[in-house]
Scaffold this active site. Structure first.
Site, PDB file in Angstrom:
ATOM      1  N   ASP A 114     -26.403   4.872  83.597  1.00 41.92           N
ATOM      2  CA  ASP A 114     -25.884   3.264  83.502  1.00 41.92           C
ATOM      3  C   ASP A 114     -27.111   2.419  82.979  1.00 41.92           C
ATOM      4  OD1 ASP A 114     -24.463   0.708  83.790  1.00 41.92           O
ATOM      5  OD2 ASP A 114     -23.453   1.751  85.023  1.00 41.92           O
ATOM      6  N   HIS A 174     -25.308  -4.368  85.200  1.00 40.06           N
ATOM      7  CA  HIS A 174     -24.238  -3.452  85.390  1.00 40.06           C
ATOM      8  C   HIS A 174     -24.565  -2.166  86.221  1.00 40.06           C
ATOM      9  CE1 HIS A 174     -21.239  -0.549  84.038  1.00 40.06           C
ATOM     10  NE2 HIS A 174     -20.383  -1.427  83.818  1.00 40.06           N
ATOM     11  N   SER A 228     -15.358   0.538  85.502  1.00 43.25           N
ATOM     12  CA  SER A 228     -16.865   0.517  85.889  1.00 43.25           C
ATOM     13  C   SER A 228     -17.100   0.526  87.449  1.00 43.25           C
ATOM     14  CB  SER A 228     -17.772  -0.340  85.145  1.00 43.25           C
ATOM     15  OG  SER A 228     -17.949   0.043  83.615  1.00 43.25           O
TER      16      SER A 228
END
Ligand SMILES: *[C@@H]1O[C@H](CO)[C@@H](O)[C@H](O)[C@H]1NC(C)=O
Ligand SMILES: *[C@@H]1O[C@H](CO)[C@@H](O)[C@H](O)[C@H]1NC(C)=O
Ligand SMILES: *[C@@H]1O[C@H](CO)[C@@H](O)[C@H](O)[C@H]1NC(C)=O
Ligand SMILES: *[C@@H]1O[C@H](CO)[C@@H](O)[C@H](O)[C@H]1NC(C)=O
Ligand SMILES: *[C@@H]1O[C@H](CO)[C@@H](O)[C@H](O)[C@H]1NC(C)=O
Length: 772
Positions: A144, A223, A554
């Protein structure tokens, strides 16, 4: 070291020397390619090879540009390397017998406090899932944007040391060194070569992304911190986003260790970096790989994630990927290889109501504006509402600089979704002097409600409400309204339902497999956040938080990664296919009210939710599993009509499909869901399955079938009598379609469930007719 030896047998050596020789020639028009080499062309790790390796390295150093042109060598996720090449170099390379495939680098995108409880898990160590020890002893690798190691979610007080087999490292970089790793965060690496090459040639970055980009495993974006803590964050009491969604924050598998592989940067995630990260993760010894990233679906033999994850699967690693955020477009599902667990997104029953009141009328909306506390924020006074439709500046989208100050000052501004970020619109309204914002869904967004931590009083309304609001504004000389905040409300709405944005099947890459596999919470998920970023991600946002809210597949993916760690912890010997089977066959079809899971206004179809919503307590104790060996996948690829060379690219196995299909007549991949295609006028199809008893040694299962509309289903045998644990029994299912083109559409669906006194082992059935 072994890697380099293998890489440097004569064949590969010549190849690389050739590259070195041609370096001086062309420096312009270079692109990054991933070059896949024949593994058979390497000699293995003998002494003479290490000598050759040394020569090779020297020759590379000797040539002025060589080192920068070769970005990575791969040996675990794939055999080959990534390099910057000109078109003529690529043409020459293609003729080389060592080269299997050359693919241009591809850019992909990154696509909770409460979800833990919502999924039926409690903090107490009892119940059937206690065996899973919340993932203890397992390692989840997350590819990620990196991690914010100081987040309280990665505190290691309750963690044992990493397993002895762990070989990973804590890679030094900008504002990051080995002291940032601990018994929770046991590894961290970063991969930026593909990214740097792309960044130097790409148009300049969006200037709004003003936050520093750490050249290290440290997360500049948020994220990765969010997804990592969702998979395996430790419990943090009294977490909230400015009081919203207050409660204990915890990941799905708080007992699991985490290894972070940073492959996504502000410009995107490049497949050359992703492959290098998978290569390292396989050698480091992760048990689960979590990839909340992807692009549009492409054939398996062109897809680096599919190829790298095949190797990972052969090493016993469970690979879990996001299905994508391109729903509700049909066949938008990506990461659909059968050896991957593909995860769609669903909603929670947690709402953040923020109603719009216009006199005695009201419209439902939601918001995570910090002032969303009942009886606290929101004045009784209604203010003017404006919606500036159309025009050359497209002001309806509230794009930066598009709002005329004189028209919006002190007012509530209606902004349509699309064009720019949701939170960004709030910033634009605030800069233009607006007092509040209504974020209006467009037709394509329907009633989807992904809330944001807005920078000014704001609420988001669905497409239906948006039409009502605009009609009201049109109908009145001086429209006024106010926002009435309602705080956090749990358990009042039907959930889960399929998230509108969640990518849908049927899979284009492999129509023989029903995708997505399952759905998991992915809307308004609260999880950890970098402590130097505002919760809205806007550079102007000076607020600081430990947790924020995000939505997407996600966010759904790491829930299943954590669940896979829990299942593996309870059943250490299980294959990735067995772990996935346990998660799929125990998933729920009904929501918490006991009615079918919805997708917008209608019941969700299998192409939206796969086997259904994951049910962690049940997944740890599935009763039966459908297991699959790596060889089975190869046979399956043959049945898809893949050429042997394409199969070689994906699996690195040199097989003759004619031979494989001759010895495996009537083969069916032992997948936990069933996808049947009637084509070429066929009216009968038979599929085989075999189940392994992992429950009580002596048990009898009976089959229950819900026939898909327009299809008769016959199962033989209809009873499975097990006498011992790990016993495998097979069955066959016939599908008979009386009409050649189906009924009322090109697809229909049903269920096949094996039932004993304790377990219901359910497989969804999808039937499609290819119209001739
Ligand atoms: C690691 O970083 C910390 C904080 O920046 C610093 O105090 C420490 O000296 C560094 N340690 C090493 C081994 O570089
Ligand atoms: C569009 O924006 C430009 C630049 O801000 C401004 O000069 C122009 O008047 C705007 N047009 C309208 C119709 O508001
Ligand atoms: C508002 O009124 C104008 C003119 O009467 C019309 O063109 C427009 O479609 C209306 N908009 C809405 C959202 O009702
Ligand atoms: C975030 O967590 C740290 C502990 O790691 C704590 O000291 C700090 O006060 C928290 N910040 C906020 C905004 O809650
Ligand atoms: C695959 O095997 C066949 C014979 O078994 C051989 O002739 C062929 O060269 C091999 N191909 C590759 C790409 O290794």
């Amino acid at each position: 070291m072994e890697a380099a030896n293998r890489f440097c047998s004569l064949g590969a050596l010549n190849l690389l020397l050739w590259l070195t020789a041609s370096f001086a020639a062309e420096t312009d028009n270079l692109r990054t390619y991933i070059i896949q080499l024949h593994p058979g062309s390497y000699g293995g790790g003998s002494a003479s090879n290490s000598e050759l390796l040394h020569k090779w390295q020297l020759s590379l150093v000797g040539a002025s540009m060589s080192e920068s042109r070769i970005l990575y060598t791969y040996q675990s996720a794939m055999d080959g390397f990534a390099a910057r090449l000109s078109e003529s170099e690529v043409a020459t390379l293609r003729k080389s017998p060592e080269v299997i495939a050359i693919r241009p680098d591809r850019k992909l995108q990154v696509q909770t406090t409460y979800s833990f409880k919502f999924l039926g898990l409690s903090s107490s160590a009892s119940g059937p899932w206690a065996r899973s020890a919340f993932g203890r002893g397992t390692i989840i690798g997350v590819l990620d944007t990196g991690v914010w190691p100081e987040s309280p979610s990665f505190n290691d007080r309750s963690m044992p040391p990493p397993p002895k087999r762990w070989k990973g490292v804590c890679q030094q970089g900008q504002d990051f060194n080995s002291t940032n790793c601990n018994r929770k965060l046991i590894g961290a690496r970063w991969f930026s070569r593909g990214h740097h090459v792309a960044a130097s040639t790409a148009p300049s970055l969006d200037s709004r992304n003003a936050s520093p980009e750490y050249i290290s495993p440290r997360d500049s974006h948020g994220h990765g911190t969010h997804t990592t803590s969702t998979a395996a964050g430790v419990p943090v009491p009294m977490a909230s986003v400015f009081g919203n969604g207050a409660g204990e924050a915890r990941g799905m598998a708080p007992g699991a260790h985490i290894a972070v592989y940073k492959v996504c940067w502000l410009t995107g995630c490049y497949s050359s970096d992703i492959l290098a990260a998978m290569d390292a993760a396989i050698r480091d010894g992760v048990d689960v790989l979590s990839l909340s990233l992807g692009g549009f679906p492409i054939p398996l033999y062109d897809d680096s994630i599919a190829i790298g994850s095949f190797r990972a699967m052969e090493h016993g690693i469970s690979v879990v990927c996001a299905a994508g955020n391109n729903g509700p477009i049909v066949s938008s599902v990506s990461n659909g290889a059968p050896w991957i667990a593909t995860v769609g997104a669903s909603t929670l029953d947690r709402q953040f109501p923020a109603l719009i009141r216009m006199g005695n009328r009201k419209l439902y909306g939601e918001s995570m504006y910090p002032g969303n506390q009942p009886h606290k924020a929101g004045s009784d006074k209604e203010i003017d509402v404006v919606y500036i439709a159309g025009g050359e500046n497209r002001s309806q989208f509230c794009i930066k600089g598009s709002l005329p100050r004189d028209k919006v000052h002190g007012k509530m501004v209606v902004c349509d979704r699309g064009e720019n970020g949701r939170a960004e619109k709030g910033q634009v309204v605030k800069e233009a002097g607006g007092a509040a914002m209504v974020l209006a869904n467009m037709e394509v967004n329907k009633e989807e409600d992904s809330v944001d931590v807005h920078i000014l009083p704001a609420t988001q309304i669905g497409a239906r409400e948006a039409a009502l609001l605009k009609a009201y504004i049109n109908s009145t000389a001086r429209p006024t309204a106010r926002i009435v905040f309602g705080g956090t409300v749990i358990g009042k709405s039907r959930a889960p339902s399929v998230a509108w944005f969640s990518s849908r099947g049927p899979s284009l890459t492999d129509p023989g497999i029903l995708k997505p596999d399952v759905i998991a919470p992915g809307v308004n998920i609260i999880a950890a956040w970098p402590q130097n970023l505002g919760p809205s991600s806007l550079p102007e946002d000076r607020r600081r938080v430990n947790f924020t809210v995000m939505s997407g597949t996600s966010m759904a993916c790491p829930h299943v990664s954590g669940l896979a760690a829990m299942v593996r912890s309870a059943h250490p010997g299980w294959s990735p296919a067995a772990v996935k089977s346990a998660i799929m066959t125990t998933a729920d079809l009904n929501d918490h009210s006991g009615k079918p899971i919805m997708d917008g206004d209608s019941p969700a179809q299998v192409f939206a939710m796969g086997a259904g919503q994951v049910n962690p307590p049940k997944a740890v104790d599935p009763g039966l599993i459908y297991d699959i060996t790596p060889d089975d996948y190869i046979t399956h690829l043959c049945t898809l009509g893949y050429k042997s060379s394409d199969i070689f690219t994906v699996t690195h196995r040199n097989i003759s499909c004619r031979e494989v299909l001759r010895t495996n007549q009537g083969f069916s991949l032992n997948y936990p869901s069933i996808s049947v295609r009637f084509e070429g006028g066929a009216t009968r199809k038979m599929v085989r399955r075999r189940v392994t008893n992992v429950g009580e040694p002596r048990s009898v299962y009976k089959v229950e079938v819900v026939d898909p509309e327009g299809v008769l289903v016959r199962v033989r045998p209809m009873r499975l009598v097990f006498r011992r644990r790990n016993q495998v029994l097979g069955y066959r299912v016939w599908f008979i379609s009386p009409t050649k083109n189906g009924v009322g559409g090109a697809s229909s669906e049903g269920q096949l469930t094996w039932v004993n006194t304790r377990h219901r082992v359910r497989s969804p059935i999808a039937v499609t007719w290819k119209q001739s």
